[in-house]
Scaffold this active site. Sequence first.
Site, PDB file in Angstrom:
ATOM      1  N   THR A  18      10.875  63.387  65.469  1.00 37.03           N
ATOM      2  CA  THR A  18       9.612  63.515  66.212  1.00 37.03           C
ATOM      3  C   THR A  18       8.457  63.125  65.292  1.00 37.03           C
ATOM      4  OG1 THR A  18      10.719  65.260  67.446  1.00 37.03           O
ATOM      5  CG2 THR A  18       8.330  65.119  67.701  1.00 37.03           C
ATOM      6  N   GLY A  19       8.379  61.836  64.983  1.00 36.94           N
ATOM      7  CA  GLY A  19       7.313  61.349  64.115  1.00 36.94           C
ATOM      8  C   GLY A  19       6.324  60.521  64.910  1.00 36.94           C
ATOM      9  N   ALA A  20       5.790  59.468  64.255  1.00 40.33           N
ATOM     10  CA  ALA A  20       4.746  58.636  64.861  1.00 40.33           C
ATOM     11  C   ALA A  20       5.216  58.028  66.184  1.00 40.33           C
ATOM     12  CB  ALA A  20       4.376  57.525  63.878  1.00 40.33           C
ATOM     13  N   ASN A 112      12.863  49.656  64.121  1.00 45.33           N
ATOM     14  CA  ASN A 112      12.733  48.255  63.717  1.00 45.33           C
ATOM     15  C   ASN A 112      13.994  47.802  62.987  1.00 45.33           C
ATOM     16  OD1 ASN A 112      10.175  47.288  64.564  1.00 45.33           O
ATOM     17  ND2 ASN A 112       9.181  48.569  63.023  1.00 45.33           N
ATOM     18  N   LYS A 199      10.977  40.303  67.010  1.00 44.71           N
ATOM     19  CA  LYS A 199      10.217  41.410  66.411  1.00 44.71           C
ATOM     20  C   LYS A 199      10.190  41.273  64.887  1.00 44.71           C
ATOM     21  CE  LYS A 199       7.786  45.063  66.378  1.00 44.71           C
ATOM     22  NZ  LYS A 199       8.142  46.432  66.181  1.00 44.71           N
ATOM     23  N   SER A 269       3.358  50.164  58.688  1.00 46.84           N
ATOM     24  CA  SER A 269       4.078  51.426  58.465  1.00 46.84           C
ATOM     25  C   SER A 269       4.839  51.380  57.142  1.00 46.84           C
ATOM     26  CB  SER A 269       5.012  51.720  59.636  1.00 46.84           C
ATOM     27  OG  SER A 269       5.835  50.610  59.882  1.00 46.84           O
ATOM     28  N   GLU A 281      12.142  50.830  54.729  1.00 43.53           N
ATOM     29  CA  GLU A 281      13.245  50.338  55.577  1.00 43.53           C
ATOM     30  C   GLU A 281      13.649  48.914  55.153  1.00 43.53           C
ATOM     31  OE1 GLU A 281      11.007  51.251  59.367  1.00 43.53           O
ATOM     32  OE2 GLU A 281      12.896  52.270  59.845  1.00 43.53           O
TER      33      GLU A 281
HETATM   34  N1  NDP Z   1       5.020  54.020  64.014  1.00 47.73           N
HETATM   35  C1  NDP Z   1       4.974  52.898  64.701  1.00 47.73           C
HETATM   36  O1  NDP Z   1       3.915  52.534  65.237  1.00 47.73           O
HETATM   37  C2  NDP Z   1       6.200  52.050  64.852  1.00 47.73           C
HETATM   38  C3  NDP Z   1       7.413  52.438  64.316  1.00 47.73           C
HETATM   39  N2  NDP Z   1       8.515  51.643  64.530  1.00 47.73           N
HETATM   40  C4  NDP Z   1       9.826  52.040  63.999  1.00 47.73           C
HETATM   41  O2  NDP Z   1      10.176  53.323  64.533  1.00 47.73           O
HETATM   42  C5  NDP Z   1      11.016  54.036  63.614  1.00 47.73           C
HETATM   43  C6  NDP Z   1      10.394  55.402  63.350  1.00 47.73           C
HETATM   44  O3  NDP Z   1       9.172  55.192  62.666  1.00 47.73           O
HETATM   45  P1  NDP Z   1       7.976  56.245  62.633  1.00 47.73           P
HETATM   46  O4  NDP Z   1       7.979  57.076  63.845  1.00 47.73           O
HETATM   47  O5  NDP Z   1       6.765  55.479  62.293  1.00 47.73           O
HETATM   48  O6  NDP Z   1       8.416  57.141  61.387  1.00 47.73           O
HETATM   49  P2  NDP Z   1       7.997  58.650  61.068  1.00 47.73           P
HETATM   50  O7  NDP Z   1       8.341  58.871  59.630  1.00 47.73           O
HETATM   51  O8  NDP Z   1       6.609  58.923  61.520  1.00 47.73           O
HETATM   52  O9  NDP Z   1       8.976  59.497  61.988  1.00 47.73           O
HETATM   53  C7  NDP Z   1      10.302  59.775  61.675  1.00 47.73           C
HETATM   54  C8  NDP Z   1      10.486  61.255  61.910  1.00 47.73           C
HETATM   55  O10 NDP Z   1      11.859  61.582  61.704  1.00 47.73           O
HETATM   56  C9  NDP Z   1      11.885  62.885  61.162  1.00 47.73           C
HETATM   57  N3  NDP Z   1      13.155  63.162  60.498  1.00 47.73           N
HETATM   58  C10 NDP Z   1      13.645  62.637  59.353  1.00 47.73           C
HETATM   59  N4  NDP Z   1      14.852  63.172  59.060  1.00 47.73           N
HETATM   60  C11 NDP Z   1      15.104  64.068  60.042  1.00 47.73           C
HETATM   61  C12 NDP Z   1      16.168  64.967  60.294  1.00 47.73           C
HETATM   62  N5  NDP Z   1      17.207  65.053  59.467  1.00 47.73           N
HETATM   63  N6  NDP Z   1      16.116  65.753  61.384  1.00 47.73           N
HETATM   64  C13 NDP Z   1      15.051  65.688  62.203  1.00 47.73           C
HETATM   65  N7  NDP Z   1      14.008  64.859  62.033  1.00 47.73           N
HETATM   66  C14 NDP Z   1      14.032  64.068  60.949  1.00 47.73           C
HETATM   67  C15 NDP Z   1      10.752  62.908  60.172  1.00 47.73           C
HETATM   68  O11 NDP Z   1      10.405  64.248  59.931  1.00 47.73           O
HETATM   69  P3  NDP Z   1       9.701  64.682  58.524  1.00 47.73           P
HETATM   70  O12 NDP Z   1       8.294  64.139  58.639  1.00 47.73           O
HETATM   71  O13 NDP Z   1       9.788  66.143  58.555  1.00 47.73           O
HETATM   72  O14 NDP Z   1      10.500  64.018  57.447  1.00 47.73           O
HETATM   73  C16 NDP Z   1       9.673  62.114  60.934  1.00 47.73           C
HETATM   74  O15 NDP Z   1       8.811  62.956  61.633  1.00 47.73           O
HETATM   75  C17 NDP Z   1      11.112  53.139  62.379  1.00 47.73           C
HETATM   76  O16 NDP Z   1      12.285  52.373  62.436  1.00 47.73           O
HETATM   77  C18 NDP Z   1       9.870  52.237  62.491  1.00 47.73           C
HETATM   78  O17 NDP Z   1      10.030  51.004  61.813  1.00 47.73           O
HETATM   79  C19 NDP Z   1       8.468  50.516  65.300  1.00 47.73           C
HETATM   80  C20 NDP Z   1       7.281  50.105  65.832  1.00 47.73           C
HETATM   81  C21 NDP Z   1       6.051  50.799  65.622  1.00 47.73           C
HETATM   82  C1  KPL Z   2       3.434  44.681  65.384  1.00 47.15           C
HETATM   83  C2  KPL Z   2       3.202  46.161  65.293  1.00 47.15           C
HETATM   84  C3  KPL Z   2       2.262  46.510  64.186  1.00 47.15           C
HETATM   85  C4  KPL Z   2       2.439  46.610  66.542  1.00 47.15           C
HETATM   86  O1  KPL Z   2       2.650  45.877  67.613  1.00 47.15           O
HETATM   87  C5  KPL Z   2       4.512  46.841  65.188  1.00 47.15           C
HETATM   88  O2  KPL Z   2       5.190  46.897  66.163  1.00 47.15           O
HETATM   89  C6  KPL Z   2       5.081  47.403  63.945  1.00 47.15           C
HETATM   90  O3  KPL Z   2       4.397  47.995  63.077  1.00 47.15           O
HETATM   91  O4  KPL Z   2       6.316  47.347  63.791  1.00 47.15           O
END
Ligand code: NDP
Ligand code: KPL
Length: 320
Positions: A18-20, A112, A199, A269, A281
């Site tokens: 439950t992150g970004a 990603n 992507k 990110s 990553e």
């Molecule tokens: N953010 C964006 O705008 C975008 C992200 N992505 C992709 O989405 C994916 C996620 O990215 P993003 O959301 O930014 O990353 P974040 O780090 O914000 O979120 C990941 C979450 O996973 C949680 N986590 C890690 N380990 C565990 C575990 N063992 N049990 C439960 N929760 C856990 C982390 O918690 P904790 O903080 O406590 O470690 C964190 O909150 C990546 O592959 C990224 O490349 C793709 C496009 C856009």
């Molecule tokens: C291209 C971008 C920044 C937003 O569309 C994205 O999807 C990423 O950070 O992986």
Amino acid sequence: MCDSLTPVCDRKYAILGTGALGGFYGAKLQQAGYDVHFLLKSDYEHVSKSGLLIESKDGDFTLPQVKAYNDVEQMPQCDVVIVALKTTQNHLLPKLLPPLVKDGGVVLVLQNGLGVEEDISQIVKNVQVIGGLCFLCSNKVGAGHIRHLDYGKITLGEYTPKYDPAPLTERIQYVANDFETAGITIELATDLLLARWQKLLWNIPYNGLSVILNARTDELMTDAHTRILVEQLMNEVAAGAKSSGRVIPDSFIQTMLNYTVKMKPYRTSMKIDYDEGRPLEVEAIFGNPLRKAQAAGANLPQISCMYHQLKFLTQRNGIA
Ligand SMILES: NC(=O)C1=CN([C@@H]2O[C@H](COP(=O)(O)OP(=O)(O)OC[C@H]3O[C@@H](n4cnc5c(N)ncnc54)[C@H](OP(=O)(O)O)[C@@H]3O)[C@@H](O)[C@H]2O)C=CC1
Ligand SMILES: CC(C)(CO)C(=O)C(=O)O
């Protein structure tokens, strides 16, 4: 399981991470009336007590109560499990996924990079794996606090063995409908591998250069030298796609360049992870595409150079 025409039903969603990204889409689904179960790590106590706060360019909202967990064994089996961890945590999936996904259910990979669906299809049998490419700019800025800065569209495609193109099924349609009900724009793709390479065409140049050159997207696009570098890297990604039999036209490259020029100045990110001392990553976004292209006989020298530079930086900083 509810059918694709039911606007909001009792379909159960699990958010693994439950992150970004997971926090944003999970909150949107719950806000639309879906039954969403959130797996958390460090934010578990806070979110159990106070829920989620979403600041969004489409309107802020709070969910004072969410179903929060810190152990998959306590979660109900879900129809759709959304993988929203960073790919650096994917070694945990053999433990996290099997108890969580219903027999005949869906695992939706919103990460990603390349190759994750293939790994997941080896971990859980009798489920459908769907990949989703998220065009989203979102950050987690505090415990249970997500800031959605821009965009949000998801391109969905079904995974099939060897990533052969697949016709659209009812299953992918109902996932798409649920997200659309939650206000998320969805595009459906019949070729997940092409969508993933498309992507990567954004992620490889911008994520890599933002870390190596310590730059935001606007800086990379304003400087004539780095703009050329971005374009050269995009052409190499297109060559990688071609080695998998996928064609990315020049016009798509121009569209991505223009799209980034119009984007609000953005710290990628990967750059945020680097600045915060978190693992990058690198394997999912650089290593896997490189290995896939190399296995097909394609040489991608600039991406290979960037991969080794990133490996150096992560090892030196102890975040490998
Ligand atoms: N953010 C964006 O705008 C975008 C992200 N992505 C992709 O989405 C994916 C996620 O990215 P993003 O959301 O930014 O990353 P974040 O780090 O914000 O979120 C990941 C979450 O996973 C949680 N986590 C890690 N380990 C565990 C575990 N063992 N049990 C439960 N929760 C856990 C982390 O918690 P904790 O903080 O406590 O470690 C964190 O909150 C990546 O592959 C990224 O490349 C793709 C496009 C856009
Ligand atoms: C291209 C971008 C920044 C937003 O569309 C994205 O999807 C990423 O950070 O992986």
